[in-house]
Design a protein around this motif. Structure first.
Motif, PDB file in Angstrom:
ATOM      1  N   VAL A 298       0.461  -1.327  -0.137  1.00 40.50           N
ATOM      2  CA  VAL A 298      -0.387  -0.154   0.315  1.00 40.50           C
ATOM      3  C   VAL A 298       0.622   1.338  -0.162  1.00 40.50           C
ATOM      4  O   VAL A 298       1.972   1.367   0.317  1.00 40.50           O
ATOM      5  CB  VAL A 298      -0.517   0.053   0.593  1.00 40.50           C
ATOM      6  CG1 VAL A 298      -0.274  -0.051   2.498  1.00 40.50           C
ATOM      7  CG2 VAL A 298      -1.612   1.151   1.427  1.00 40.50           C
ATOM      8  N   LEU A 418      -6.678   4.955   6.949  1.00 46.22           N
ATOM      9  CA  LEU A 418      -6.497   3.815   6.431  1.00 46.22           C
ATOM     10  C   LEU A 418      -5.120   4.102   7.477  1.00 46.22           C
ATOM     11  O   LEU A 418      -4.215   4.877   7.896  1.00 46.22           O
ATOM     12  CB  LEU A 418      -5.939   3.613   5.120  1.00 46.22           C
ATOM     13  CG  LEU A 418      -4.554   2.610   5.297  1.00 46.22           C
ATOM     14  CD1 LEU A 418      -4.647   1.186   4.739  1.00 46.22           C
ATOM     15  CD2 LEU A 418      -3.935   3.073   3.542  1.00 46.22           C
ATOM     16  N   ALA A 420      -2.112   1.369   9.284  1.00 44.95           N
ATOM     17  CA  ALA A 420      -1.266   0.274   9.144  1.00 44.95           C
ATOM     18  C   ALA A 420       0.391   0.523   9.620  1.00 44.95           C
ATOM     19  O   ALA A 420       0.669   2.167   9.711  1.00 44.95           O
ATOM     20  CB  ALA A 420      -0.893  -0.166   7.754  1.00 44.95           C
ATOM     21  N   GLU A 442      -7.628  -0.274  -0.760  1.00 44.95           N
ATOM     22  CA  GLU A 442      -6.566   0.339  -0.268  1.00 44.95           C
ATOM     23  C   GLU A 442      -5.419   0.592  -0.867  1.00 44.95           C
ATOM     24  O   GLU A 442      -4.187   1.866  -0.647  1.00 44.95           O
ATOM     25  CB  GLU A 442      -5.947  -0.870   1.192  1.00 44.95           C
ATOM     26  CG  GLU A 442      -5.624  -2.274   0.974  1.00 44.95           C
ATOM     27  CD  GLU A 442      -5.552  -2.733   2.548  1.00 44.95           C
ATOM     28  OE1 GLU A 442      -4.820  -3.929   2.208  1.00 44.95           O
ATOM     29  OE2 GLU A 442      -6.526  -2.888   3.063  1.00 44.95           O
ATOM     30  N   THR A 504      -2.554  -3.687   7.870  1.00 43.82           N
ATOM     31  CA  THR A 504      -3.044  -3.295   7.492  1.00 43.82           C
ATOM     32  C   THR A 504      -4.817  -3.445   8.624  1.00 43.82           C
ATOM     33  O   THR A 504      -5.248  -4.407   8.412  1.00 43.82           O
ATOM     34  CB  THR A 504      -4.014  -2.831   6.351  1.00 43.82           C
ATOM     35  OG1 THR A 504      -2.347  -3.043   5.876  1.00 43.82           O
ATOM     36  CG2 THR A 504      -4.446  -2.427   5.549  1.00 43.82           C
TER      37      THR A 504
END
Length: 697
Positions: A298, A418, A420, A442, A504
Motif C-alpha cells: 500500500v 487507513l 497500518a 486500500e 493494515t
C-alpha cells in the motif's frame, strides 16, 4: 573487440588501487554516517576477501572458482575449527580473521537463520564490505541489522538475497555470479534481479562492451545497498562509461534512483548514459513475485510508475535484458575507450540531438505498455508466497489481546481511514502508514503517507501526533489522539512480537475515539521456516494455504502464481526477475501468459518436471514457454531436463524453449534432434512469436 588491458587502463588501475585502499581504511574522525561507507563498494585486484562459513560446500565451490579467476581470497572463518582450507588459513572468529588476515571484504556463506548474527559479527569487527548471499533471512533480523548499520561508518552491506558484487576489470568476485559471462569492459550494472543481471552481462559482452563493476543489490525487502547508492558509486568510477539499471516491483528504490539521476544529469559535466529495465509490469497485485521484496505494498508505486519516473529522468528504457548491449552500444556510438570521453566534448547521443531518452523513443527497444489482459484487484486479498496471512477475525483477536483497542464491524457511519504498520524501504525501518480516506480499495488509496520510526524504540508520541494530524481527527480534545496512540501501540506490539511485515487496518472516528473496523495482517514466514520462530502463527493460519497448484509448487521450492484472465501461454523461467520479465515481454509481443513461475536460480530435472506438472493443471494452457538463461545452470542440462519432462509427462501441446548463455548451442541442438514437438531459439522475440502462434489458430 574488448580491450581488457591497455597502457591507459593499467595506469588508471594503479591510481584506482591507491584510491580504494584509502577508502577501505578506518573512517576518519567525525564521520558517523552509513553513507560514508559507500566507497567500500569499489572492489578490485587489491581487495582482500575472507569467507564466513568458508568450509561449507557452496562456499568451497564459489571460492575455488573465484580464486582461479583471480580474486584475492585470503582465508576464512569456521566457529570451533582452525586449520587450512583451499590453502588458506581458517580461524575461529571474525575478529581474529580481521586481525590476522586484514580483509577488505567478507563473503557470508551461512544459512539464513545464522546470517544476521554473522553480519553483526562482521560489523563489530569493522570489516569494510560485507556481502550476504543468503535468501530467506528473517525480516526482523534485518531490521535489527539496519538499526545497527545506521549508527556506524565503517561497514557497508550488500544483500542479503543477492548474487553479490563483482569487478570484471579487477577480477574480484564476492558472490556466485556466473564467471563465463563476464569480460572486462566499461558498463556498470546495478540490479535487483540476479538472472536479469546475468543476461545483461551476456548482452554487453556480445556487444563488445564488457563490464566494469556489477552490484547485485538483491531482491530482499531491506537490501544493505540500494539502487540510488549503487548509482552514486558508479558516478565516479573511472572504469564505467555507462550504466545498466535493473529494477522491479516493490519499494520505492527506482523512484529514489530516478530522483538521483534527475539531479545528477545537470550537475555532471559529462553525464554517463543510463539504460534501464523494470520487471513486473504485469504483476499479480497482492502476490509475492518470487523475490522476498517483489510485491507492491500500500502506498508504493507500481512498475509503470517507476518506468515513467526513470524515463522522465532521462533513462533509456528497454523491455528485455538481451537489448541492453545493442542499445548501450548505439548510445556510445560503438566506441568503448575512456579516451573517447576524454577527447570528445559530449556523448554521441547528445551529438545526435536531444536527450538519450528522446533519441531512442521511437527505436524498437520495447517500451513497456499496458498489456490489456490483466486488471489488478483493488485489495491485497490473495495468498502470498513465503508470508502468513490470518483471517480477519483472528487479526481482531490479536488486537484485543494486545491492548485496549475498540474493534468491530463497520456500521456504515463515518469515513474510513487507513492505519497500518509496515516497512519503509527507503529508510530501512518500520513505519506507520496512514490515509484519511479509503477509495477503491486500500492499494489505490490516495494521500497515503509514511511515518518512519526506529525499530528498537518503536513509535513515539510525536509520530502519533503527526499521524493524527494527517488523518484529520476531530472529536473531543485529545481523546481521539489518545485512542489512536493506543491503536498504534497495539499494532506495533503485534508487529514486533509476531514479526509482521505489513499490518493494515481500516479505522473510523466515532464519538471522539478510534474504532478499527477491518484488519489484514501479514507475517514473515521466514521467521518460522528459517529460524523456527512464530510456530503459533502457522497454527492460526492453518487451512488457508490457497489453491492446490500454489501449495504443490511451494513444496517443491517453486514460485508459481496463476494469473487471471484468458492467458494461454504457460511460462517457466529460472529466476524471479526473469520470470516477471518473461510475462511482461510476452504481453508486449501480443501474448497472454497464464502464469508466473520461477524454478529458482538453479533449475534441476525435478524442478523442471514439477513445473510442467503445475503449469498443465491450468486448462487454459495451450503452449508452454520455457525461458532459461544459462548462467548458474547450463543450457544443455536444461534441454535434457525439458526433453525428459516432455517424455515422462506425455505432453500433447507444443513447448517453446528459449535458451541463452552457457552451452546454448548444445542445448538448442539437443532439442532440435529430439524428434519431439519442441522448438528451440536463442532470440527471445523469435521464441515469443512461436509461442503466440496458438492464438492465431
Amino acid at each position: 573487440m574488448v580491450r581488457a588491458s591497455t597502457p591507459v587502463r593499467v595506469h588508471r588501475s594503479v591510481r584506482r588501487h591507491v584510491r580504494c585502499c584509502r577508502a577501505f581504511s578506518a573512517a576518519a574522525p567525525g564521520h558517523d554516517s552509513y553513507v560514508d561507507t559507500l566507497p567500500n563498494l569499489r572492489i578490485g585486484r587489491h581487495t582482500r576477501v575472507m569467507f564466513q562459513g568458508f568450509t561449507g560446500k557452496q562456499a568451497t565451490a564459489d571460492a575455488t572458482e573465484s580464486i582461479a579467476w583471480g580474486t584475492n581470497i585470503v582465508g576464512g572463518v569456521k566457529p570451533g575449527w582452525t586449520g587450512e582450507h583451499l590453502g588458506r588459513p581458517v580461524l575461529l572468529t571474525v575478529r581474529e580473521a580481521v586481525e590476522q588476515l586484514k580483509p577488505h571484504a567478507t563473503a557470508i556463506y551461512v544459512s539464513a537463520h545464522h546470517a544476521a548474527a554473522a553480519i553483526e559479527e562482521a560489523i563489530e569487527a569493522g570489516v569494510p564490505l560485507i556481502v550476504a548471499v543468503a535468501e530467506h533471512v528473517p525480516l526482523h533480523d534485518m531490521l535489527r541489522i539496519h538499526s545497527i548499520l545506521q549508527t556506524q561508518s565503517k561497514s557497508r552491506l550488500v544483500g542479503p538475497n543477492s548474487p553479490g558484487i563483482i569487478s570484471a576489470v579487477g577480477r574480484c568476485r564476492i558472490g556466485f555470479q556466473p564467471l563465463p559471462c563476464f569480460v572486462p569492459g566499461w558498463i556498470g550494472i546495478i540490479a535487483k534481479s540476479g538472472t536479469l543481471s546475468y543476461e545483461t552481462v551476456a548482452s554487453t559482452t556480445r556487444a563488445g562492451l564488457g563490464q566494469s563493476l556489477c552490484i547485485g543489490v538483491g531482491g530482499d525487502i531491506l537490501p544493505g545497498t540500494d539502487l540510488r547508492e549503487a548509482l552514486s558509486v558508479l558516478e565516479d568510477d573511472p572504469d564505467t562509461d555507462a550504466t545498466a539499471l535493473i529494477g522491479e516491483i516493490g519499494g520505492t528504490g527506482e523512484m529514489d534512483a530516478a530522483a538521483w539521476i534527475k539531479d545528477y544529469r545537470p550537475r555532471a559535466k559529462l553525464p554517463k548514459p543510463i539504460v534501464g529495465l523494470v520487471a513486473g509490469v504485469n504483476e499479480a497485485r497482492g502476490r509475492i513475485m518470487g523475490h522476498a521484496g517483489a510485491f507492491t505494498a500500500v502506498g508504493e508505486p507500481d512498475a509503470r510508475t517507476k518506468i515513467a519516473a526513470l524515463e522522465d529522468a532521462g533513462v533509456t528504457m528497454v523491455n528485455h535484458p538481451a537489448k541492453f548491449g545493442g542499445v548501450l552500444k548505439a548510445i556510445l556510438g560503438g566506441e568503448t575507450s575512456h579516451t573517447r570521453r576524454d577527447t570528445v566534448g559530449s556523448w554521441v547521443g547528445d551529438r545526435l540531438g536531444g536527450t538519450q531518452r528522446r533519441q531512442f523513443h521511437g527505436f524498437a527497444i520495447g517500451k513497456p505498455r499496458p498489456s490489456g489482459h490483466y486488471q489488478p484487484p483493488t485489495r491485497c486479498s490473495q495468498q502470498q508466497r513465503r508470508h502468513i496471512h490470518l483471517a480477519e477475525d483472528k487479526c481482531m483477536d490479536l488486537l484485543r489481546a494486545a491492548g485496549q483497542v475498540n474493534c468491530g464491524t463497520y456500521s456504515g457511519h463515518g469515513t474510513r481511514g487507513l492505519l497500518a504498520i509496515g516497512i519503509n524501504r527507503s529508510t530501512r525501518s518500520p513505519c506507520i502508514i496512514a490515509a484519511p480516506a479509503i477509495h477503491e480499495g486500500e492499494l489505490l488509496t490516495p494521500n497515503v503517507r509514511h511515518f518512519p520510526f526506529d525499530f528498537q524504540r518503536g513509535p513515539d508520541q510525536l509520530a502519533s501526533e503527526r499521524v493524527a494530524s494527517h488523518l484529520q481527527l476531530g472529536g473531543s480534545k485529545g481523546s481521539a489522539v489518545d485512542s489512536l496512540r493506543q491503536a498504534i501501540a497495539s499494532l506495533f506490539a503485534i508487529f514486533f512480537n509476531k514479526e509482521a511485515y505489513l499490518m493494515t487496518t481500516h479505522i473510523v472516528e466515532r464519538l471522539g475515539a478510534i474504532k478499527i473496523v477491518a484488519a489484514q495482517f501479514s507475517f514473515d514466514d521466514a521467521a518460522f521456516r528459517s529460524a523456527g520462530r512464530q510456530r503459533d502463527l502457522h497454527m492460526l493460519a492453518a487451512g488457508s494455504s490457497g489453491d492446490q497448484p500454489d501449495a504443490a509448487a511451494e513444496n517443491s521450492g517453486i514460485a508459481y502464481i496463476r494469473l487471471p484472465g484468458d492467458g494461454f501461454i504457460g511460462t517457466l523461467a529460472n529466476g524471479a526477475g526473469l520470470a516477471m520479465n518473461t510475462v511482461d515481454a510476452l504481453a508486449e509481443a501480443g501474448g497472454k501468459a497464464a502464469n508466473f513461475l520461477d524454478t529458482g536460480g538453479k533449475a534441476t530435472s525435478e524442478t523442471v518436471k514439477e513445473s510442467f506438472r503445475v503449469i498443465l493443471q491450468d486448462q487454459r494452457v495451450r503452449v508452454v514457454f520455457v525461458n532459461i538463461f544459462g548462467g548458474l545452470t547450463l543450457g544443455d542440462m536444461i534441454a535434457r531436463e525439458v526433453i525428459m519432462a516432455f517424455q515422462e509427462l506425455s505432453l500433447d501441446i507444443p513447448v517453446v524453449v528459449r535458451i541463452r548463455g552457457t552451452n546454448e548451442n548444445e542445448g538448442e541442438k539437443l532439442i532440435a534432434e529430439s524428434g519431439l514437438p519442441l522448438f528451440a531459439f536463442d532470440d527471445f522475440e523469435e521464441a515469443a512469436a512461436k509461442a503466440i502462434e496458438p492464438s492465431h489458430a
